[in-house]
Design an enzyme around this catalytic site. Structure first.
Site, short mmCIF file in Angstrom:
data_model
loop_
_atom_site.label_atom_id
_atom_site.label_comp_id
_atom_site.label_asym_id
_atom_site.label_seq_id
_atom_site.Cartn_x
_atom_site.Cartn_y
_atom_site.Cartn_z
CB VAL A 104 65.92 100.98 51.37
CG1 VAL A 104 64.81 100.79 51.91
CG2 VAL A 104 66.23 99.74 50.64
CB CYS A 105 65.22 104.42 54.42
SG CYS A 105 64.95 105.65 55.62
CB SER A 106 69.11 107.37 55.42
OG SER A 106 69.21 106.06 55.77
CB SER A 156 61.79 102.95 48.76
OG SER A 156 63.47 102.54 49.67
#
Length: 313
Positions: A104-106, A156
């Site tokens: 998720v994200c970073s 994501s």
């Protein structure tokens, strides 16, 4: 068979990157009892503080259960986590041995540092995408997608996109019906496709200056009305030719393309709510008929309107 979904966190993780997907899998387990076991892991176990100060209780990676899917959470502490040989090695082994691994994200930084994204398509938060691409040139960055799947590796964008990722994983495991129920329980859209933009059309079209801000608001509020170049030029008090040239220079798209994107965004939201027939949505959003709307969806989103319909679950 119960699947163990593990979330990997570290000091300075983003709490919502973990909490959103956790809530989605928890809701799925309420509809299909025993479908999932949820565990939060960290390098050493114990309480781990998020970037906002809230802590989660975790199990040490060495003591964790057999895992089906590992989800690496994002946050400001990801660079320190990626530099840790123990954490990086655990992620690398997980990518090689588990059915699925996701970020998720970073959290994508940790997957990339572990070598799991080389030669693959991947997504992270749009703000981090340029830096991510520079650091990991072997990764094909999808810098505008909500989430991306490449084989058994899923990545994501941040926060709300983590819920979209979780819904896609739940669909793969339990099917569309359960995912619809989960989305309704969480009061989120069912369900944004991975290739959808991380941005709203109005935000993307926001010009550098203020000349066309009011016009864009007018378009979004009057999608049923005629919105051809001559009409928009009159509203902007400009000649059609000058208006078209200036609008394209300031927003990056032609007036016709801007109108289409705003109409598609409004229609997609209406279809996902599931409250109006397709024919009515097409009329309300200014397409006139479903076939024109279908062609606009294919041009803009790469999928037909039927892919965005939220059926009752």
């Amino acid at each position: 068979m119960s699947r163990c979904i593990a979330f990997l966190v570290y000091p300075g993780f983003q709490i919502l990157d973990a909490a959103g997907p956790l809530a989605a899998f928890e809701a799925a387990g309420a509809f299909v009892p025993g479908a999932y076991r949820l565990v939060v892991l960290s390098r050493d176990g114990g309480l781990v503080a998020s970037s906002g100060g809230t802590s989660l209780a975790t199990a040490a990676i060495a003591d964790g259960p057999a895992v089906d899917t590992l989800i690496v959470v994002g946050g400001d502490g990801v660079e320190a986590a990626a530099a840790c040989p123990l954490t990086r090695g655990f992620v690398a082994r997980s990518g090689a041995g588990l059915r699925r691994i996701a970020s998720v994200c970073s959290g994508a930084y940790l997957l990339a540092a572990a070598g799991l994204l080389d030669g693959r398509r991947a997504t992270t938060h749009w703000r981090r995408a340029p830096d991510f691409a520079r650091r990991f040139p072997a990764v094909r960055v999808e810098d505008d997608h909500i989430f991306t799947r490449d084989g058994n590796v899923w990545t994501s964008a941040g926060i709300s996109a983590g819920i979209d990722l979780a819904l896609a994983l739940i669909t793969e495991d339990l099917g569309e019906r359960v995912t619809r129920q989960v989305a309704r329980q969480l009061v989120v859209y069912y369900r944004r496709p991975g290739g959808q933009s991380q941005f709203s059309a109005l935000a993307e079209l926001q010009p550098a200056g203020q000349r066309f801000e009011g016009l864009l608001d007018h378009i979004r509020s009057n999608l049923q009305a005629p919105l051809d170049v001559d009409t928009l030029a009159r509203i902007a008090c400009m000649s059609p030719r000058n208006f078209s040239r200036c609008f394209t220079a300031e927003t990056g798209v032609t007036p016709a393309r801007a109108v289409e994107r705003l109409r598609v965004e409004a229609a997609a939201a209406a279809l996902e709510s599931g409250n109006r027939p397709v024919q009515q949505v097409a009329r309300d959003c200014g397409f006139g008929d479903p076939e024109r709307m279908r062609r606009a969806f294919l041009r803009t989103l790469g999928m037909p309107p039927s892919a965005r319909r939220r059926w009752p679950g």
